[in-house]
Design a protein around this motif. Sequence first.
Motif, PDB file in Angstrom:
ATOM      1  N   LEU A   1      12.922  -0.153  -4.836  1.00 18.20           N
ATOM      2  CA  LEU A   1      14.078  -0.205  -3.944  1.00 18.20           C
ATOM      3  C   LEU A   1      13.683   0.155  -2.512  1.00 18.20           C
ATOM      4  O   LEU A   1      14.165  -0.453  -1.546  1.00 18.20           O
ATOM      5  N   ASP A   2      12.806   1.155  -2.374  1.00 23.14           N
ATOM      6  CA  ASP A   2      12.337   1.531  -1.044  1.00 23.14           C
ATOM      7  C   ASP A   2      11.503   0.411  -0.422  1.00 23.14           C
ATOM      8  O   ASP A   2      11.618   0.109   0.767  1.00 23.14           O
ATOM      9  N   MET A   3      10.658  -0.231  -1.229  1.00 17.33           N
ATOM     10  CA  MET A   3       9.841  -1.339  -0.747  1.00 17.33           C
ATOM     11  C   MET A   3      10.711  -2.532  -0.346  1.00 17.33           C
ATOM     12  O   MET A   3      10.414  -3.230   0.631  1.00 17.33           O
TER      13      MET A   3
ATOM     14  N   LEU B   1       1.102   9.517  -5.363  1.00 16.76           N
ATOM     15  CA  LEU B   1       1.031  10.812  -4.689  1.00 16.76           C
ATOM     16  C   LEU B   1       2.357  11.533  -4.547  1.00 16.76           C
ATOM     17  O   LEU B   1       2.376  12.754  -4.384  1.00 16.76           O
ATOM     18  N   SER B   2       3.457  10.809  -4.622  1.00 15.01           N
ATOM     19  CA  SER B   2       4.734  11.447  -4.308  1.00 15.01           C
ATOM     20  C   SER B   2       5.744  11.363  -5.443  1.00 15.01           C
ATOM     21  O   SER B   2       6.147  12.376  -6.009  1.00 15.01           O
ATOM     22  N   ASP B   3       6.148  10.157  -5.778  1.00 16.29           N
ATOM     23  CA  ASP B   3       7.241   9.968  -6.737  1.00 16.29           C
ATOM     24  C   ASP B   3       6.856   8.869  -7.727  1.00 16.29           C
ATOM     25  O   ASP B   3       6.725   7.708  -7.341  1.00 16.29           O
ATOM     26  N   PRO B   4       6.684   9.186  -8.997  1.00 17.46           N
ATOM     27  CA  PRO B   4       6.264   8.168  -9.986  1.00 17.46           C
ATOM     28  C   PRO B   4       7.380   7.241 -10.451  1.00 17.46           C
ATOM     29  O   PRO B   4       7.147   6.376 -11.302  1.00 17.46           O
ATOM     30  N   ASP B   5       8.576   7.422  -9.904  1.00 13.05           N
ATOM     31  CA  ASP B   5       9.703   6.573 -10.302  1.00 13.05           C
ATOM     32  C   ASP B   5       9.502   5.173  -9.720  1.00 13.05           C
ATOM     33  O   ASP B   5       9.668   4.941  -8.513  1.00 13.05           O
ATOM     34  N   ILE B   6       9.165   4.200 -10.572  1.00 15.29           N
ATOM     35  CA  ILE B   6       8.862   2.845 -10.114  1.00 15.29           C
ATOM     36  C   ILE B   6      10.105   2.166  -9.545  1.00 15.29           C
ATOM     37  O   ILE B   6      10.043   1.489  -8.511  1.00 15.29           O
ATOM     38  N   THR B   7      11.244   2.346 -10.204  1.00 21.71           N
ATOM     39  CA  THR B   7      12.477   1.701  -9.737  1.00 21.71           C
ATOM     40  C   THR B   7      12.833   2.144  -8.324  1.00 21.71           C
ATOM     41  O   THR B   7      13.160   1.323  -7.459  1.00 21.71           O
TER      42      THR B   7
ATOM     43  N   GLU C   1       0.830  -1.204   0.000  1.00 22.58           N
ATOM     44  CA  GLU C   1       0.000   0.000   0.000  1.00 22.58           C
ATOM     45  C   GLU C   1       0.863   1.253   0.000  1.00 22.58           C
ATOM     46  O   GLU C   1       0.544   2.236  -0.689  1.00 22.58           O
ATOM     47  N   ASN C   2       1.961   1.237   0.750  1.00 25.33           N
ATOM     48  CA  ASN C   2       2.889   2.382   0.746  1.00 25.33           C
ATOM     49  C   ASN C   2       3.539   2.552  -0.621  1.00 25.33           C
ATOM     50  O   ASN C   2       3.787   3.681  -1.071  1.00 25.33           O
ATOM     51  N   PHE C   3       3.798   1.427  -1.294  1.00 24.10           N
ATOM     52  CA  PHE C   3       4.360   1.484  -2.647  1.00 24.10           C
ATOM     53  C   PHE C   3       3.386   2.195  -3.592  1.00 24.10           C
ATOM     54  O   PHE C   3       3.782   3.101  -4.360  1.00 24.10           O
TER      55      PHE C   3
END
Length: 309
Positions: A190-192, A180-186, A172-174
């Motif tokens: 990495l954050d997930m 809402l924040s950053d459309p960079d999927i990569t 859900e955070n992903f």
Amino acid sequence: MTAILLIAFIGMTTGFFLVFGISPLEFTDGLFSFLTAKPNSLKSQINEATKRKKPNIFRREIMEAQEVLRLTNRTNMFSLLCVCSLGSSALGICLAILIENAFLVPVMAVGLMFVPFWYIRSTAVNYKKDVSAELETALSIITTAYLRNEDIITSIEENVHYLNAPVKNVFENFLSRIKLSDPDITSAILDMKNKIDNEVFHEWCDELILCQNDRSLKSTLTPTVNKLSDMRVVNADLEYMITEPRKEFITMIFLVVGNIPLMYMLNKVWYNILMHSMVGKIILAVSAVLIFISTAIVIKLTKPIEYKR
């Protein structure tokens, strides 16, 4: 007389805390901060960083407990854990003093200090099993959807409501970050990846990143997800194998400890020799040392197998 002196000492210690305005949490935090302090010399720090020298047993147990609390989102419980550890140690000292066994005092103090940390480590085993089982379900249905539509955002949106915490929260955070924040999927993957401590999940995220540039690599996701099923089967077999030895170990501990009151009822002469003679006191202390050491070894050996790349 010993009990009266012990009660007086406990009252005096409580008075010191009240007079100087020190709370038990502050005292234990300061004490365990000292125990977990890194070595001052640069050489010792380098040896620990390069794993040439292991931290002492106190630091190792405390650091492992801190890591478990971090993984289970219970870092605010560390102070309470320290209080429980110090209280268990004090209880062991009081018990050894009451039975007038000086050899048993350091053994009970050190051994019971580790009991709360061992309990936290045992909860981590169940937590990792639950996370691994939920990851197996989550990655399986998301991967199946991704193989069909080749869009990871749509795949997660279609299936996120089928998931359970804490895996559901991560996905859900992903989605929230992407929308809402950053459309960079990569960057979002990495954050997930860093939010779940699981090697198979990390490998799945790495392969998912590669799939963003080359969709033909999506076939590598399914074998990775299957590793979770393989690990579940292996751990189930391992749990079956160690169940009986673990029961026998617990039974032996009860027999060793239970023999003391049993001896009191059956033969008071032997009981008096065990409790009041020098040799008997040493035997009790050695038995307690062996119980604590064997418990630590059993906890270490009965951990579930984890996949390592």
